[in-house]
Design a protein around this motif. Sequence first.
Motif, short mmCIF file in Angstrom:
data_model
loop_
_atom_site.label_atom_id
_atom_site.label_comp_id
_atom_site.label_asym_id
_atom_site.label_seq_id
_atom_site.Cartn_x
_atom_site.Cartn_y
_atom_site.Cartn_z
N ILE A 132 28.14 42.07 27.98
CA ILE A 132 28.24 41.83 26.54
C ILE A 132 29.53 42.44 26.00
O ILE A 132 30.27 41.81 25.25
CB ILE A 132 27.02 42.43 25.80
CG1 ILE A 132 25.75 41.67 26.18
CG2 ILE A 132 27.23 42.36 24.29
CD1 ILE A 132 24.47 42.35 25.70
N THR A 133 29.82 43.68 26.41
CA THR A 133 31.03 44.35 25.95
C THR A 133 32.27 43.62 26.42
O THR A 133 33.20 43.36 25.64
CB THR A 133 31.07 45.80 26.47
OG1 THR A 133 29.85 46.46 26.16
CG2 THR A 133 32.22 46.57 25.83
N GLY A 134 32.29 43.26 27.69
CA GLY A 134 33.48 42.63 28.27
C GLY A 134 33.79 41.27 27.67
O GLY A 134 34.93 40.99 27.31
N PHE A 135 32.78 40.43 27.52
CA PHE A 135 33.02 39.09 26.98
C PHE A 135 33.36 39.14 25.50
O PHE A 135 34.16 38.34 25.00
CB PHE A 135 31.82 38.18 27.23
CG PHE A 135 31.71 37.73 28.66
CD1 PHE A 135 32.73 37.00 29.25
CD2 PHE A 135 30.60 38.05 29.42
CE1 PHE A 135 32.65 36.58 30.57
CE2 PHE A 135 30.50 37.65 30.75
CZ PHE A 135 31.53 36.91 31.33
N PHE B 15 36.80 45.81 30.54
CA PHE B 15 36.71 44.42 31.00
C PHE B 15 37.10 43.48 29.86
O PHE B 15 36.85 43.75 28.70
CB PHE B 15 35.26 44.15 31.44
CG PHE B 15 35.09 42.92 32.27
CD1 PHE B 15 35.83 42.72 33.42
CD2 PHE B 15 34.17 41.95 31.92
CE1 PHE B 15 35.67 41.59 34.20
CE2 PHE B 15 33.98 40.82 32.68
CZ PHE B 15 34.73 40.65 33.83
N GLY B 16 37.74 42.37 30.18
CA GLY B 16 38.12 41.41 29.14
C GLY B 16 39.41 41.75 28.43
O GLY B 16 39.69 41.25 27.35
N SER B 17 40.24 42.61 29.03
CA SER B 17 41.50 43.02 28.39
C SER B 17 42.61 42.02 28.70
O SER B 17 42.83 41.66 29.86
CB SER B 17 41.91 44.41 28.90
OG SER B 17 40.91 45.36 28.63
N ALA C 229 37.14 48.78 35.12
CA ALA C 229 35.85 48.20 34.75
C ALA C 229 34.82 48.34 35.87
O ALA C 229 33.70 48.82 35.65
CB ALA C 229 36.02 46.73 34.37
N PHE C 230 35.21 47.98 37.10
CA PHE C 230 34.22 47.96 38.17
C PHE C 230 34.00 49.33 38.81
O PHE C 230 32.92 49.59 39.33
CB PHE C 230 34.60 46.89 39.20
CG PHE C 230 34.38 45.50 38.68
CD1 PHE C 230 33.11 44.95 38.64
CD2 PHE C 230 35.44 44.76 38.17
CE1 PHE C 230 32.90 43.67 38.13
CE2 PHE C 230 35.24 43.48 37.65
CZ PHE C 230 33.96 42.94 37.63
#
Length: 447
Positions: free
Chosen positions: A351-354, A397-399, A433-434
């Motif tokens: 949710i945070t990443g997207f 994530f998603g940067s 992120a991972f």
Amino acid sequence: MINLIIFLIILGIMLYLMIKSKIGPFYCMLLASVAIGFACGLESSNTINTIVTGFSNTCKSIALLVIFGTVIGIYLERTNACQRIAKTLLNFIGNSKSSIALAITGFVISIPVFCDVALVLLSPLIKSVAKRSGKNPCALGTITACSLLSTNAYVAPTPAPLSVIAVLGLDIGVSILWGLPVAAFVTLCIWVFGEFYLGRKPDSWFTQLEEEKLKNLQDSIEDLNDNEMPSFLAAVTPILLPIILILLSSIGGQFLPKDSSLLAILKFLGDKNISLAIGIVITFLLLAKFLPEDKQYTPLSDAFKIAGPIIFITAAGGSLAAIVNATGIGEFIVTILTASHVPVILMPFLITGFSKFAQGSASVAELLAAGLSLPMCEAGLLTPLEAFLSISAGAAFGSHVNNSFFWVFSEFMGYDSKTTLKTLCVGQNIVMAFSGLFAAIIVSIII
């Protein structure tokens, strides 16, 4: 099911407005809260009361913390304390291990100082160190930038962790106790990536901006005399003291009797508001003398200009989280997740990443994820700590190019967008992120 569809549609509109319009996240989240409440059948009075309650409860939890932390950060910035920390670590560790010194510098400085500001302050030093050590400046810059982002995501009193723990109801001491080692692990992983992957790339792999732009970036750190900077102890004390007080309070609560006088003292000094207030006093006593006499008190008032928008945006996120719970959408999402085969700990991360990928702001994405994760915590599918660590990992994530930090790195380190994408963004989206998600899974197994 209808409420969930309504929620997703309004959420999509909200994210679109954040990206395409100049309305801003504060008004977008408030409008979305009102729309969700009305569209999902809440009475008008109930909708407004829920929004106001969510807003005020979030303000109550974080307002003083954000203001106090901002005051400390401004003093550190304006008195050259950040440069002192970096320079001391470099002198101690040596140029040959400069990447380690810069990683530690980023890890420490970003606790009270905003990432964007810290990177601007440190960029001349990074270039200077690269020249002296023969290391690639972009590799060193990536290590430093991602180290700044690691504690910024995991360790209070930075605004994003404060916002998330306020929504989740997580104890700040517990968040620091686990957030610090997780952030350290993420920093270690990003150091390995920068040192052994980026550091071994040929110079031709990195594309610099025009030479004229690079010439405007001076190695100003070299021009600072020792008497223009505080001592190393004076520079790190305002950062470490509040954290130590909070940790002592949490640890004391685990081992000391509840009626202990020592525990009462630790609880008072380790209160999140009191510890940061003490930090401000210590900061002023140690650092104010390095400012001109007529500027010694200005950080106290200037902090409101910076802290105000952060507090209001965070509180608007609290309103959105309250509406999600009041409409029953959160409980429905929990029901769906319970029946699915997706590991629950992945949901806050995704949710945070997207959300960050769509609208660019990690803080807004973390607030959204916290609101949607709260019902999972209340249902016993996640602990607040697991949700916090998963959300913090998802913040990397998603940067990409819609994040302001991307352009700060590009301009001040002097590299084009393509190079920034394959250095900073790869470091964030894959390594940070991972590794953070892996650490969150390990913690979930331990606890």
